[in-house]
Design an enzyme around this catalytic site. Structure first.
Site, PDB file in Angstrom:
ATOM      1  CB  SER A 170      -7.690  19.484 -18.013  1.00 55.98           C
ATOM      2  OG  SER A 170      -6.428  19.200 -17.432  1.00 55.98           O
TER       3      SER A 170
ATOM      4  CE1 TYR B 232      -6.142  24.203 -18.531  1.00 55.61           C
ATOM      5  CE2 TYR B 232      -5.147  22.457 -17.215  1.00 55.61           C
ATOM      6  CZ  TYR B 232      -5.750  22.884 -18.384  1.00 55.61           C
ATOM      7  OH  TYR B 232      -5.964  21.993 -19.410  1.00 55.61           O
TER       8      TYR B 232
ATOM      9  CE  LYS C 260       1.674  23.028 -23.806  1.00 58.57           C
ATOM     10  NZ  LYS C 260       0.478  23.870 -23.574  1.00 58.57           N
TER      11      LYS C 260
END
Length: 341
Positions: A120, A147, A184
């Site tokens: 990411s 995250y 989401k």
């Protein structure tokens, strides 16, 4: 030539990017797919409607299932993760994004299976070291949330491994948007939320800037259409499994195992994004600005832009969707028609 009947594992297959990967593989004639995820949420069933695959395997049962069934697997797309940037319990990210990924890596290593996994752009933090996918800066990066930390921890772990799959690529996804993301909630793209706000209120709310040098709505991100993401993933599989006319092509053009950025290489503003969404509905933009929630205010990236030279040098030459073309396709052909990819 490429194996025309490979068996492929796709983790995160019930979710946004994973389900789009399944669709893309089906469109190219690949049906021997092992889908891995948590399949409890019936709402996500729309993501797999009309898709072709061999079997679904619950995420928690995958390694026991592999040990029992012993399938001959040719490739793994590890796209599953806990992606919620507002989940601050790091133990959840550690379990799902680090430890589970390590198990995937070890399985691929032991069984000699090529692997593409999702990293990411959140690993880059505030971008104080830039957005270069060089391995040299990975240890120095300071992600802004659990995250991003978990994704960077796995990247760091990968780079320290002496044993590895025959080919691996960690793709640093930037701001991915597109069909199949409806589930989401808060983590869906600004386009998805903008579309729904326009339908309900005729206007869109964007966050005010809380940082000097950035006007309201002028926070900049590298927005990449999910169709480009799955195209790159497929290309890496194709080049890894074969598909070359000559041995010289194989030697010259097989990508190297590495971390790769996956964005467009061009940062655009949220204002531009929303204007493109209005345009996809043939409407004039009406934008309001609201304060950013305090729980994300000091963990917010104001600028991201992928350096894409490494992927291009590896041989990927397809043109990426522009922001305007990608948003227009998403709004007109999916959101406005309530269709899935």
């Amino acid at each position: 030539m490429i194996n025309t009947n490979p068996t492929i594992i796709i983790t995160g297959a019930y979710g946004f990017i994973g389900s789009c990967m399944v669709s893309y593989l089906n469109q190219h004639g690949f049906y021997n797919l092992i889908l891995v995820d948590e399949f409890e949420d019936e709402e996500k069933e729309l993501n797999l409607l009309h898709k072709k695959y061999i079997v679904r395997v619950e995420r928690e049962n995958l390694f026991d299932w592999l040990l029992k069934e012993k399938p001959v697997v040719d490739f793994v797309f590890h796209l599953g993760a806990r992606t919620d940037t507002t989940e601050f319990d790091y133990s959840i990210h550690q379990k799902l994004n680090v430890e589970y990924s390590q198990h995937i890596w070890n399985y691929c290593t032991i069984n000699n299976i090529p692997l593409v996994y999702a990293s990411s752009a959140a690993t880059y933090g505030e971008g104080e070291f830039g957005y270069d996918d060089s391995h040299d800066i990975v240890e120095q990066l300071h992600p802004l949330n659990p995250y991003g930390i978990s994704k960077n921890e796995f990247d760091k772990w990968v780079l320290h491994q002496k044993a590895h799959p025959p080919f691996w690529a960690g793709l640093k996804f930037f701001n991915v948007y597109g069909p199949n993301e409806y589930h989401k909630a808060r983590m869906a793209s600004v386009i998805f939320h903008s579309f729904n706000q326009i339908k309900q209120n005729g206007s869109v709310k964007l966050f005010r800037s809380h940082k000097d040098g950035f006007e309201d709505g002028e926070q900049l991100r590298d927005f990449v259409y999910v169709k480009d993401v799955v195209s790159v993933c497929f290309w890496l599989m194709e080049k890894t499994l074969g598909g070359f006319r000559t041995l010289q092509e194989l030697v010259e053009h097989k990508p190297s195992s590495a971390l790769y950025n996956l964005g467009t290489g061009e940062a655009r503003s949220f204002n531009d994004l929303v204007k493109a969404t209005f345009n996809g509905l043939n409407l004039s933009p009406v934008i309001e600005y609201i304060d950013m929630p305090e729980d994300i205010r000091d963990k917010y990236q104001y600028f991201t832009e992928a350096k894409m030279e490494k992927l291009k040098e590896a041989g990927y030459q397809e043109e990426f969707y522009s922001l305007e073309k990608g948003v227009d396709d998403y709004v007109r052909n999916y959101l406005n028609q309530n269709l899935f990819y």
